[in-house]
Motif scaffolding. Sequence first.
Motif, PDB file in Angstrom:
ATOM      1  N   GLU A 596      -1.144   9.077  -5.966  1.00 25.54           N
ATOM      2  CA  GLU A 596      -2.106   8.013  -6.600  1.00 25.54           C
ATOM      3  C   GLU A 596      -1.525   6.583  -6.327  1.00 25.54           C
ATOM      4  O   GLU A 596      -1.956   5.572  -6.080  1.00 25.54           O
ATOM      5  CB  GLU A 596      -2.416   8.418  -8.009  1.00 25.54           C
ATOM      6  CG  GLU A 596      -3.178   7.098  -8.546  1.00 25.54           C
ATOM      7  CD  GLU A 596      -3.571   7.575 -10.041  1.00 25.54           C
ATOM      8  OE1 GLU A 596      -3.933   6.394 -10.733  1.00 25.54           O
ATOM      9  OE2 GLU A 596      -3.385   8.700 -10.647  1.00 25.54           O
ATOM     10  N   ASN A 597       0.030   6.707  -6.856  1.00 21.77           N
ATOM     11  CA  ASN A 597       0.609   5.262  -6.449  1.00 21.77           C
ATOM     12  C   ASN A 597       0.678   4.707  -5.179  1.00 21.77           C
ATOM     13  O   ASN A 597       0.713   3.663  -4.778  1.00 21.77           O
ATOM     14  CB  ASN A 597       2.142   5.559  -7.034  1.00 21.77           C
ATOM     15  CG  ASN A 597       2.216   5.772  -8.527  1.00 21.77           C
ATOM     16  OD1 ASN A 597       1.190   5.082  -9.265  1.00 21.77           O
ATOM     17  ND2 ASN A 597       3.256   6.090  -9.079  1.00 21.77           N
ATOM     18  N   GLN A 604      -3.461  -2.309  -1.790  1.00 24.38           N
ATOM     19  CA  GLN A 604      -2.774  -3.517  -1.981  1.00 24.38           C
ATOM     20  C   GLN A 604      -2.114  -3.858  -0.825  1.00 24.38           C
ATOM     21  O   GLN A 604      -1.431  -5.164  -0.910  1.00 24.38           O
ATOM     22  CB  GLN A 604      -1.756  -3.653  -3.373  1.00 24.38           C
ATOM     23  CG  GLN A 604      -2.854  -3.440  -4.498  1.00 24.38           C
ATOM     24  CD  GLN A 604      -1.661  -2.847  -5.613  1.00 24.38           C
ATOM     25  OE1 GLN A 604      -0.454  -3.028  -5.665  1.00 24.38           O
ATOM     26  NE2 GLN A 604      -2.306  -2.765  -7.081  1.00 24.38           N
ATOM     27  N   GLU A 605      -2.134  -3.367   0.219  1.00 24.19           N
ATOM     28  CA  GLU A 605      -1.659  -3.617   1.554  1.00 24.19           C
ATOM     29  C   GLU A 605       0.119  -3.778   1.404  1.00 24.19           C
ATOM     30  O   GLU A 605       0.678  -4.635   2.353  1.00 24.19           O
ATOM     31  CB  GLU A 605      -2.119  -5.178   2.192  1.00 24.19           C
ATOM     32  CG  GLU A 605      -3.673  -4.802   2.420  1.00 24.19           C
ATOM     33  CD  GLU A 605      -4.290  -6.256   3.264  1.00 24.19           C
ATOM     34  OE1 GLU A 605      -3.430  -7.244   3.163  1.00 24.19           O
ATOM     35  OE2 GLU A 605      -5.264  -6.197   3.424  1.00 24.19           O
ATOM     36  N   SER A 608       5.219  -0.746   3.085  1.00 28.14           N
ATOM     37  CA  SER A 608       6.271  -0.010   2.693  1.00 28.14           C
ATOM     38  C   SER A 608       6.532   0.951   1.328  1.00 28.14           C
ATOM     39  O   SER A 608       6.938   1.948   1.424  1.00 28.14           O
ATOM     40  CB  SER A 608       7.554  -0.894   2.660  1.00 28.14           C
ATOM     41  OG  SER A 608       8.958  -0.314   2.460  1.00 28.14           O
ATOM     42  N   ASP A 609       5.980   0.202   0.516  1.00 25.51           N
ATOM     43  CA  ASP A 609       5.865   0.888  -0.865  1.00 25.51           C
ATOM     44  C   ASP A 609       4.917   2.017  -0.740  1.00 25.51           C
ATOM     45  O   ASP A 609       5.459   3.123  -1.454  1.00 25.51           O
ATOM     46  CB  ASP A 609       5.216  -0.010  -1.960  1.00 25.51           C
ATOM     47  CG  ASP A 609       6.217  -1.053  -2.408  1.00 25.51           C
ATOM     48  OD1 ASP A 609       7.478  -1.216  -1.956  1.00 25.51           O
ATOM     49  OD2 ASP A 609       5.889  -1.921  -3.239  1.00 25.51           O
ATOM     50  N   SER A 610       3.811   2.005  -0.162  1.00 27.27           N
ATOM     51  CA  SER A 610       3.057   3.241  -0.108  1.00 27.27           C
ATOM     52  C   SER A 610       3.708   4.434   0.639  1.00 27.27           C
ATOM     53  O   SER A 610       3.625   5.497   0.231  1.00 27.27           O
ATOM     54  CB  SER A 610       1.630   2.862   0.742  1.00 27.27           C
ATOM     55  OG  SER A 610       1.003   3.905   1.033  1.00 27.27           O
ATOM     56  N   ILE A 611       4.372   3.835   1.632  1.00 29.15           N
ATOM     57  CA  ILE A 611       5.309   4.831   2.467  1.00 29.15           C
ATOM     58  C   ILE A 611       6.277   5.733   1.676  1.00 29.15           C
ATOM     59  O   ILE A 611       6.389   6.824   1.380  1.00 29.15           O
ATOM     60  CB  ILE A 611       5.813   4.369   3.901  1.00 29.15           C
ATOM     61  CG1 ILE A 611       4.624   3.886   4.718  1.00 29.15           C
ATOM     62  CG2 ILE A 611       6.661   5.293   4.279  1.00 29.15           C
ATOM     63  CD1 ILE A 611       5.196   2.967   5.810  1.00 29.15           C
ATOM     64  N   ALA A 674      -0.917   1.191  10.032  1.00 36.04           N
ATOM     65  CA  ALA A 674      -1.274   2.326  10.746  1.00 36.04           C
ATOM     66  C   ALA A 674      -0.252   3.684  10.371  1.00 36.04           C
ATOM     67  O   ALA A 674      -0.718   4.854   9.927  1.00 36.04           O
ATOM     68  CB  ALA A 674      -1.064   2.412  12.268  1.00 36.04           C
ATOM     69  N   PHE A 675       1.057   3.564  10.015  1.00 31.62           N
ATOM     70  CA  PHE A 675       1.965   4.758   9.766  1.00 31.62           C
ATOM     71  C   PHE A 675       1.572   5.012   8.259  1.00 31.62           C
ATOM     72  O   PHE A 675       1.674   6.110   7.851  1.00 31.62           O
ATOM     73  CB  PHE A 675       3.207   4.257  10.076  1.00 31.62           C
ATOM     74  CG  PHE A 675       4.219   5.418   9.672  1.00 31.62           C
ATOM     75  CD1 PHE A 675       4.332   6.761  10.011  1.00 31.62           C
ATOM     76  CD2 PHE A 675       5.243   4.948   8.673  1.00 31.62           C
ATOM     77  CE1 PHE A 675       5.015   7.883   9.676  1.00 31.62           C
ATOM     78  CE2 PHE A 675       5.950   6.287   8.148  1.00 31.62           C
ATOM     79  CZ  PHE A 675       6.053   7.461   8.644  1.00 31.62           C
ATOM     80  N   ALA A 676       1.444   3.869   7.381  1.00 34.33           N
ATOM     81  CA  ALA A 676       1.116   3.970   5.972  1.00 34.33           C
ATOM     82  C   ALA A 676       0.166   4.729   5.650  1.00 34.33           C
ATOM     83  O   ALA A 676      -0.009   5.851   4.945  1.00 34.33           O
ATOM     84  CB  ALA A 676       1.209   2.738   5.300  1.00 34.33           C
ATOM     85  N   LYS A 677      -1.002   4.581   6.609  1.00 36.82           N
ATOM     86  CA  LYS A 677      -2.131   5.568   6.147  1.00 36.82           C
ATOM     87  C   LYS A 677      -1.907   6.674   7.016  1.00 36.82           C
ATOM     88  O   LYS A 677      -2.660   7.684   6.226  1.00 36.82           O
ATOM     89  CB  LYS A 677      -3.578   4.729   7.155  1.00 36.82           C
ATOM     90  CG  LYS A 677      -3.957   3.453   6.413  1.00 36.82           C
ATOM     91  CD  LYS A 677      -5.134   2.965   7.366  1.00 36.82           C
ATOM     92  CE  LYS A 677      -5.395   1.666   6.658  1.00 36.82           C
ATOM     93  NZ  LYS A 677      -6.610   0.985   7.326  1.00 36.82           N
ATOM     94  N   LYS A 678      -1.473   7.106   8.051  1.00 34.11           N
ATOM     95  CA  LYS A 678      -1.076   8.428   8.395  1.00 34.11           C
ATOM     96  C   LYS A 678      -0.185   9.227   7.398  1.00 34.11           C
ATOM     97  O   LYS A 678      -0.429  10.303   7.309  1.00 34.11           O
ATOM     98  CB  LYS A 678      -0.523   8.154   9.950  1.00 34.11           C
ATOM     99  CG  LYS A 678       0.228   9.502  10.372  1.00 34.11           C
ATOM    100  CD  LYS A 678       0.489   9.234  11.840  1.00 34.11           C
ATOM    101  CE  LYS A 678       1.237  10.634  12.706  1.00 34.11           C
ATOM    102  NZ  LYS A 678       2.120  11.255  11.958  1.00 34.11           N
ATOM    103  N   TYR A 679       0.853   8.392   7.141  1.00 39.32           N
ATOM    104  CA  TYR A 679       1.872   9.229   6.196  1.00 39.32           C
ATOM    105  C   TYR A 679       1.212   9.872   4.898  1.00 39.32           C
ATOM    106  O   TYR A 679       1.514  10.762   4.612  1.00 39.32           O
ATOM    107  CB  TYR A 679       2.983   8.429   6.005  1.00 39.32           C
ATOM    108  CG  TYR A 679       4.340   8.990   5.761  1.00 39.32           C
ATOM    109  CD1 TYR A 679       4.585  10.286   6.625  1.00 39.32           C
ATOM    110  CD2 TYR A 679       4.884   8.532   4.537  1.00 39.32           C
ATOM    111  CE1 TYR A 679       6.078  10.484   5.994  1.00 39.32           C
ATOM    112  CE2 TYR A 679       6.165   9.322   4.181  1.00 39.32           C
ATOM    113  CZ  TYR A 679       6.722  10.357   5.138  1.00 39.32           C
ATOM    114  OH  TYR A 679       7.877  11.067   4.758  1.00 39.32           O
TER     115      TYR A 679
END
Length: 702
Positions: A596-597, A604-605, A608-611, A674-679
Motif C-alpha cells: 500500500e505504501n 505521488q510520483e 525511488s520510494d515506491s521501489i 517505468a521500473f517503479a510500476k513494473k516492480y
Amino acid sequence: MQSFRSEIENPVVEKDILELERKIRLFKEGQIDEERFRSLRLARGVYGQRQLGVQMIRIKLPYGKVTSEQLHRIADVSDEYSRGRLHITTRQDIQIHYVSLDRTPELWAQLEKDDITLREACGNAVRNVTASETAGIDPKEPFDVTPYAHETFEFFLRNPICQEMGRKFKMSFSATEEDTALSFMHDLGFIAKTKKVGDKEIKGFKVLLAGGLGSQPRQADVMYEFLETDLLIPTIEGVLRVFDRHGERAKRAKARLKFLVKSLGLDGFLALVEAEKRALAYQSYPIDTSKFEEEITFGTDQIPPVVIENIDEYNQWKKTNVLEQKQEGLYAVGIKVHLGDFYTDKARLLADLIKKYAANELRFTLRQNILIRHVREEFLPVFYAELKELGFTDTGYNSLFDITACPGTDTCNLGISSSTGIATELEKVLKAEYPHYVNNTDITIKISGCMNACGQHNMAHIGFQGMSVKVGPLLAPALQVLIGGGVVGDGQGRFADKLVKIPSKRGPEALRSLLNDFETNKEENEDFLSYYDRNGKTYFYDLLKELSDTSSLTDEDFIDWGHNEKYVKAIGVGECAGVVIDLIATLLFESEEKLENATQALNQEQWSDSIYHAYAAIVNTAKALLTSEGSKTNTQAGIITNFDKVFVETNKIELPTTFSELVYQINEKEPTEAFAKKYLEEAKTFYATIDAYRKVEVELEN
C-alpha cells in the motif's frame, strides 16, 4: 482522539499520528503481538520505562535547535501529559516521562503544531542527527554544518530505506577538527573540511564510518578523507541501503553497523555501497544553505537596567560560561544543567528571554546542557541577571564540574545501578574539595547505568559504569571505574580502559584518589591523559584496587545513591502485556501495508520510494514463508538466498526467474517511472503467490 485530527495541516504527519492511535487500539484488542507493537511505537518515539504502565517520550530535535515557540510547546506538553520535568539527552533530544500510552497520539499532535516530531526518535531507524552546538558561530569552523545536518534529518525522515533496519543508526556533524560532535563513535560521522581546486574553495567532509560505544566500543574507519557536500546525501543513502540489506537482524548484540563492517571489511563494505549507486534517486544532491545564512535579527535594542551585585562572580561566569562567536560583537552563553534535568517553569522563562533579548534560538548540547546563541555583548549583564534568577549561572560549563550521566535506574529498564545518584555525589565532592577545577576542560567524567553507554562512560577521561557485586547471599550496587578515554580530534578518539569494580558508595573516594594522585605526581604542564599514558593501566589498578575489597561492607553499602531501601537488581522489567498471535499472518499483513505504501508513493510520483517499499514487501513476504519453515531470516540478503534454496530450487514455489533475480532488479535498474510500476506489479504478484501457497499449507496442517 477526534479533537486533534482536523488540526494537523500536514497530511503525512496526520496519517502517522492516526496510525499510532489505530495500532495502540489493535494492540489492546490483542490483534497485534507485543514485539511488533513495540517496534512500531519505538519508531514513534514512545519508549517503555522502568515503571509499569507509563512511557518515556523522546522528542526529536535535530542538532538540538529550538526556538522560543518550540520550547513553550514542549513545556506545555510536559505539563499536560507528563510531570513538568524535561531531560536533555546526550543526543540533543528532550525526554519526558510517565506518559500514558493512550495519550501519546494526542501529545504528538500538540508538538506538531510547532513543527516538532517524535518520528524515529527511538527504534531501528536513523536517530536524531547531532551536531556541534557551536556550529554556525564557531570562529574555527570552515563553514556552518547546520544546513547539512538539517537536510540529512529531513531527507531520511520517513524514508523507506531506513524504517525497519536491524538496529539503530546514528550520525553526527562536527564543525571543526576538534570533533565536538564525536564523529569517531558514530555509524556515520562528518567533519567539516574545505580544499582548494584551482582558485575555488570546495566544501566537503571527512567521513567516518562504523564507530560505536556500547559493550564493545569501536573506533570509526575513515571512509573518505574528503567528500564534497553534493555527495553527502547519496553517500548516506548507499550506506543505509547496504546496512538494511546485509545487517544482522536476529542477534541484537551483533546488529549494529560496526559489526557488519568488521565482518565484511572496509573494502568489502564500500564495494557494496558502490553497487547501490545505480538504484539511488540522486547521484548528486546540492543542498541549499541560504535560509541558514539570513541576517541575525533581535527582538529589541532596549537594554533594561540591571545591577550586578557581585562583580567577581559575574566575571567568573563570563570566563567559564560565555563563548565568543565568529560574528563580531556576539556571544554564546552556556548553561550548565545538572544531569540534563530542568523544569517547565524555568523553560518558559528561558524561552521568553531568548526571544526578547537574543535571536530566538538555543541549542541543547551533547553534554546535556543549553547554549544560548547570538547574545550581544552589551546584553551579557542582562542575561546573567535573568539566568541567575533561574538558577542557571553555575560556573563550569563544559568543565570537569559538568558531569554527564544517563537516567539509569531512575527510569530506564536496563539500568543496573544509579548513575544520577553517584553523579550528584561526585559534583558535591568537586565543588567542596576541588574548586580550582571549575575551569578545567581537560578532564571529563561520564556515567552510565549499564554497559550500553548512553552516558558515554567508555570514552571519558574518568568513567563509571553501573554494575552490581555479589557479597555472600546479597547484592550491592557497584561501579566499574574506567580511565583513559577522550576525544583526540579529526576523527580520532580513545576508549577508556576498565580498571576495577567497586561498591557504588566508594565512588567519591575513587575520584579523590585519582585527582589527588594526579595533582601530586603530574609533571609540569602534563594533562590527565598524558599522565595516564606515562604511568599505565597497572599503576591505576594498584591505586584503586583496595576500594574493590568487599569483605568489610556496611549496611550503607547495600543502599544505592539516592535511595533509602536496600538495593535490588532489576533489569528489563516488562512493559505492556500482549497476546501471542500468528507471526506468519502478522508478517503477511505487514507486507500488505508495504505494498500500500509503494502504491501511494507511486501515485505521488516518488519512484525511488515506491521501489524500495516494493522491495521491502517482497523480502518481508519471503521472510514470512521462511519463518513458517523454521529457516534463518537474520539478514535480508540471507532471506533472498535462502528463499531460492528452500522454495524455488525445490519447486515448491514457481517463479518466472530465480527469487534473487526478481529482488535484485533494484540494484540493476535506475529508479524510473517505468521500473517503479513494473516492480510494484511484480511485488503484488509475488505476494499473491505466497499468500495462496500459505493458505493451502494451513488447510493441510488443519
